[in-house]
Design a protein around this motif. Structure first.
Motif, PDB file in Angstrom:
ATOM      1  N   ILE A  14       0.851  -1.201   0.000  1.00 15.13           N
ATOM      2  CA  ILE A  14       0.000   0.000   0.000  1.00 15.13           C
ATOM      3  C   ILE A  14       0.888   1.253   0.000  1.00 15.13           C
ATOM      4  O   ILE A  14       0.646   2.202  -0.751  1.00 15.13           O
ATOM      5  CB  ILE A  14      -0.973   0.014   1.212  1.00 15.13           C
ATOM      6  N   ALA A  15       1.940   1.234   0.809  1.00 14.06           N
ATOM      7  CA  ALA A  15       2.858   2.390   0.865  1.00 14.06           C
ATOM      8  C   ALA A  15       3.552   2.593  -0.489  1.00 14.06           C
ATOM      9  O   ALA A  15       3.711   3.725  -0.944  1.00 14.06           O
ATOM     10  CB  ALA A  15       3.885   2.205   1.979  1.00 14.06           C
ATOM     11  N   TYR A  16       3.971   1.511  -1.139  1.00 10.79           N
ATOM     12  CA  TYR A  16       4.613   1.614  -2.458  1.00 10.79           C
ATOM     13  C   TYR A  16       3.639   2.206  -3.487  1.00 10.79           C
ATOM     14  O   TYR A  16       3.999   3.084  -4.261  1.00 10.79           O
ATOM     15  CB  TYR A  16       5.089   0.244  -2.960  1.00 10.79           C
ATOM     16  N   LEU A  17       2.406   1.689  -3.486  1.00  6.23           N
ATOM     17  CA  LEU A  17       1.416   2.167  -4.464  1.00  6.23           C
ATOM     18  C   LEU A  17       1.081   3.639  -4.229  1.00  6.23           C
ATOM     19  O   LEU A  17       0.950   4.418  -5.179  1.00  6.23           O
ATOM     20  CB  LEU A  17       0.155   1.302  -4.405  1.00  6.23           C
ATOM     21  N   ARG A  18       0.952   4.008  -2.963  1.00  2.00           N
ATOM     22  CA  ARG A  18       0.655   5.414  -2.644  1.00  2.00           C
ATOM     23  C   ARG A  18       1.768   6.323  -3.139  1.00  2.00           C
ATOM     24  O   ARG A  18       1.519   7.407  -3.658  1.00  2.00           O
ATOM     25  CB  ARG A  18       0.541   5.592  -1.124  1.00  2.00           C
ATOM     26  N   TYR A  19       3.002   5.895  -2.925  1.00  2.00           N
ATOM     27  CA  TYR A  19       4.150   6.687  -3.379  1.00  2.00           C
ATOM     28  C   TYR A  19       4.097   6.847  -4.893  1.00  2.00           C
ATOM     29  O   TYR A  19       4.206   7.960  -5.421  1.00  2.00           O
ATOM     30  CB  TYR A  19       5.458   6.003  -2.953  1.00  2.00           C
ATOM     31  N   LEU A  20       3.913   5.734  -5.585  1.00  2.00           N
ATOM     32  CA  LEU A  20       3.907   5.763  -7.054  1.00  2.00           C
ATOM     33  C   LEU A  20       2.726   6.584  -7.585  1.00  2.00           C
ATOM     34  O   LEU A  20       2.842   7.277  -8.595  1.00  2.00           O
ATOM     35  CB  LEU A  20       3.869   4.338  -7.619  1.00  2.00           C
ATOM     36  N   GLU A  21       1.607   6.504  -6.891  1.00  2.00           N
ATOM     37  CA  GLU A  21       0.431   7.270  -7.303  1.00  2.00           C
ATOM     38  C   GLU A  21       0.700   8.773  -7.141  1.00  2.00           C
ATOM     39  O   GLU A  21       0.433   9.570  -8.046  1.00  2.00           O
ATOM     40  CB  GLU A  21      -0.782   6.866  -6.459  1.00  2.00           C
ATOM     41  N   ALA A  22       1.275   9.150  -5.991  1.00  2.00           N
ATOM     42  CA  ALA A  22       1.567  10.570  -5.739  1.00  2.00           C
ATOM     43  C   ALA A  22       2.590  11.116  -6.734  1.00  2.00           C
ATOM     44  O   ALA A  22       2.552  12.290  -7.091  1.00  2.00           O
ATOM     45  CB  ALA A  22       2.082  10.752  -4.312  1.00  2.00           C
ATOM     46  N   GLU A  23       3.493  10.240  -7.190  1.00  2.00           N
ATOM     47  CA  GLU A  23       4.510  10.670  -8.154  1.00  2.00           C
ATOM     48  C   GLU A  23       3.982  10.621  -9.589  1.00  2.00           C
ATOM     49  O   GLU A  23       4.705  10.924 -10.539  1.00  2.00           O
ATOM     50  CB  GLU A  23       5.752   9.775  -8.041  1.00  2.00           C
ATOM     51  N   GLY A  24       2.726  10.183  -9.744  1.00  2.00           N
ATOM     52  CA  GLY A  24       2.109  10.152 -11.071  1.00  2.00           C
ATOM     53  C   GLY A  24       2.521   8.964 -11.933  1.00  2.00           C
ATOM     54  O   GLY A  24       2.400   9.011 -13.156  1.00  2.00           O
ATOM     55  N   HIS A  25       2.977   7.872 -11.294  1.00  2.00           N
ATOM     56  CA  HIS A  25       3.433   6.715 -12.070  1.00  2.00           C
ATOM     57  C   HIS A  25       2.409   5.590 -12.161  1.00  2.00           C
ATOM     58  O   HIS A  25       2.532   4.699 -12.992  1.00  2.00           O
ATOM     59  CB  HIS A  25       4.734   6.149 -11.489  1.00  2.00           C
ATOM     60  N   VAL A  26       1.440   5.586 -11.272  1.00  2.00           N
ATOM     61  CA  VAL A  26       0.369   4.580 -11.341  1.00  2.00           C
ATOM     62  C   VAL A  26      -0.972   5.260 -11.087  1.00  2.00           C
ATOM     63  O   VAL A  26      -1.033   6.372 -10.538  1.00  2.00           O
ATOM     64  CB  VAL A  26       0.537   3.430 -10.295  1.00  2.00           C
ATOM     65  N   GLU A  27      -2.013   4.550 -11.473  1.00  2.00           N
ATOM     66  CA  GLU A  27      -3.363   5.082 -11.276  1.00  2.00           C
ATOM     67  C   GLU A  27      -4.273   3.914 -10.933  1.00  2.00           C
ATOM     68  O   GLU A  27      -4.088   2.815 -11.448  1.00  2.00           O
ATOM     69  CB  GLU A  27      -3.802   5.723 -12.588  1.00  2.00           C
ATOM     70  N   LYS A  28      -5.264   4.175 -10.098  1.00  2.00           N
ATOM     71  CA  LYS A  28      -6.196   3.121  -9.744  1.00  2.00           C
ATOM     72  C   LYS A  28      -7.479   3.324 -10.528  1.00  2.00           C
ATOM     73  O   LYS A  28      -8.061   4.414 -10.514  1.00  2.00           O
ATOM     74  CB  LYS A  28      -6.477   3.185  -8.244  1.00  2.00           C
ATOM     75  N   ARG A  29      -7.883   2.281 -11.229  1.00  2.00           N
ATOM     76  CA  ARG A  29      -9.180   2.314 -11.912  1.00  2.00           C
ATOM     77  C   ARG A  29      -9.979   1.133 -11.385  1.00  2.00           C
ATOM     78  O   ARG A  29      -9.565  -0.013 -11.574  1.00  2.00           O
ATOM     79  CB  ARG A  29      -8.991   2.184 -13.434  1.00  2.00           C
ATOM     80  N   GLY A  30     -11.075   1.433 -10.733  1.00  2.00           N
ATOM     81  CA  GLY A  30     -11.853   0.369 -10.097  1.00  2.00           C
ATOM     82  C   GLY A  30     -10.997  -0.293  -9.033  1.00  2.00           C
ATOM     83  O   GLY A  30     -10.418   0.386  -8.192  1.00  2.00           O
TER      84      GLY A  30
END
Ligand SMILES: [Zn+2]
Ligand SMILES: [Zn+2]
Length: 314
Positions: free
Chosen positions: A283-299
């Protein structure tokens, strides 16, 4: 035990074992600093055997008359034996204010944290009944192992005429600090050889950067002290984990897919800390990547926009 002198402070490392019911040999590194005053940095998990151990060890060192127990952060394996020491010796037990709720009521704190994990984990494909079971086990363990402590909080502290001071090292927990003495720093779990649990990876990267200026970094677990190369290896470890997350989420993946991929060989179907830790870490890795604009959650699925990071800090 390791003895050395740093800026007129004598340092003694005390490896406080994890109580035998925890199985693992991995204990907590506590450090006794002796100069004008006697400071114990961190303690260990409270248990009958650890109480006997720490009393015997400190008495042998002539340090039962502690002045201060200074905590690097508010996790159970660092503070709970300290609450015993506080009661027995009258020493001040000190924690950064951002981690103080853990000492006030660890099991409520843990419950609140678990709430977030649960929500993400169920949505991400984990079995709700298994998570519920893990929650009961872990909050029960937390309430048995800790009782509310008598403690003082600080945001910054300077002791022994300025020979000992704290710096902020958030990332592992919000209230994580380093205790600086001479060229060394006692960093708690902000850095551990190989890997460490993170809540906020961006802050963790900043904290690792701060640790690089010290010649000796004394961690809360495992090999001690660490050198700059060990801190760089830890950074590289996180970057390679992030790259792995980017690869796994390339065509879309749930939280559970990512956890399984990153933690091959870990039994994720057991209601225990062994299952919760990897979930929180991912969860911490995904949050970091999301904040940096490298991943996105769809559904329920995560999607990455790139295959690897060039550098951990933008
Ligand atoms: Zn910790
Ligand atoms: Zn720890």
């Amino acid at each position: 035990m390791l003895n050395s002198i740093v800026a007129e402070m004598k340092i003694t490392q005390i490896r406080v074992p994890f109580p035998s019911e925890y199985g693992s040999g991995r204990g907590t590194n506590a450090y006794l600093l002796e100069g004008e005053v006697k400071i114990l940095v961190d303690s260990g998990i409270d248990s009958e055997e650890n109480r006997r151990f720490i009393r015997k060890t400190l008495e042998k060192l002539g340090a039962w008359d502690l002045d201060t127990i200074l905590l690097t952060h508010g996790h159970l394996d660092h503070f709970s034996l300290g609450t015993y020491l506080q009661r027995e010796t009258g020493a001040a037990l000190m924690v950064h204010e951002a981690d103080s709720e853990m000492l006030a009521d660890y099991s409520s704190h843990y419950s609140r944290l678990f709430e977030e994990t649960y929500e993400h984990a169920v949505e991400g494909g984990f079995d709700p009944s298994l998570l519920g079971e893990a929650r009961i086990k872990l909050t029960t363990a937390a309430s048995i192992l800790s009782r509310p402590a008598v403690y003082e909080t600080f945001t910054e502290i300077s002791l022994a005429g300025g020979a000992v001071r704290t710096i902020r090292l958030p990332g592992h927990t919000d209230g994580s600090v380093g205790v600086v003495a001479g060229e060394g720093v006692f960093c708690g779990d902000a850095a551990i050889e190989g890997s460490t649990a993170v809540r906020d990876l961006k802050e963790e990267f900043n904290s690792l950067e701060k640790l690089k200026v010290f010649n000796r970094v004394y961690p809360g677990h495992e090999r001690s002290p660490l050198a700059r190369a060990d801190i760089e290896a830890l950074e590289a470890h996180f970057v390679s984990r992030l790259d792995e997350v980017l690869r796994v989420t390339k065509g879309g993946a749930t939280l559970k897919d990512v956890v399984i991929s990153l933690y091959r060989g870990t039994d994720l179907d057991q209601a225990s800390y062994r299952m919760i830790l990897p979930i929180n870490q991912v969860i911490a890795y995904l949050r970091y990547l999301e904040a940096e604009g490298h991943v996105e959650k769809r559904g329920r699925r995560w999607y990455s926009f790139r295959e690897r990071l060039s550098s951990p800090v933008a």
